[in-house]
Write a protein that holds these residues in place. Structure first.
Motif, PDB file in Angstrom:
ATOM      1  N   LYS A   1      -4.475   5.532   4.729  1.00  0.00           N
ATOM      2  CA  LYS A   1      -5.759   4.823   4.743  1.00  0.00           C
ATOM      3  C   LYS A   1      -5.586   3.315   4.642  1.00  0.00           C
ATOM      4  O   LYS A   1      -6.536   2.588   4.831  1.00  0.00           O
ATOM      5  N   ARG A   2      -4.429   2.856   4.319  1.00  0.00           N
ATOM      6  CA  ARG A   2      -4.196   1.399   4.203  1.00  0.00           C
ATOM      7  C   ARG A   2      -3.649   0.825   5.468  1.00  0.00           C
ATOM      8  O   ARG A   2      -2.864   1.315   6.148  1.00  0.00           O
TER       9      ARG A   2
ATOM     10  N   ASP B   1       0.334   6.525   2.185  1.00  0.00           N
ATOM     11  CA  ASP B   1      -1.115   6.341   2.187  1.00  0.00           C
ATOM     12  C   ASP B   1      -1.538   5.880   3.570  1.00  0.00           C
ATOM     13  O   ASP B   1      -1.359   4.725   3.950  1.00  0.00           O
TER      14      ASP B   1
END
Length: 104
Positions: free
Chosen positions: A103-104, A101
């Motif tokens: 986006k983290r 991920d």
């Protein structure tokens, strides 16, 4: 969920026959049990002429345990069918991919 990716390099003299075999025999055989899912096939774009072309075949699989089970029960037979038919005119290597991920 992980991605089981195998990249194959196929020599020119068997290219059309081998790609047809991958599409019509290898991929259907690999997904028949339901352990490997969502097959995708990509041609590797390269500016170098290496005496053939390369293709990546990817399958989604639940986890590494499921893949290990598939490899022991069915995967070896799938790969063996390629080697018996095309010998050293096709070579490949496999990798496991796990989505990160970003986006983290």
């Amino acid at each position: 969920m992980i991605i089981y990716n195998t990249t194959f390099h196929i020599e020119k003299e068997v290219l059309a026959e081998c790609v047809d075999f991958l599409k019509k025999t290898y991929i259907p055989q690999a997904i028949a049990s339901g352990f490997l899912m969502n097959p995708k096939m990509y041609r590797v774009v390269s500016s170098e002429d290496e005496g053939g072309e390369s293709f990546s075949i990817q399958f989604s699989v639940k986890n590494t345990e499921t893949l290990d089970y598939w490899m022991g029960k069915e995967g070896k037979a799938c790969h063996r069918s390629l080697l018996e038919r095309f010998g050293e005119k096709i070579i490949g290597f496999s990798t496991l991919l796990e989505e990160v991920d970003w986006k983290r």
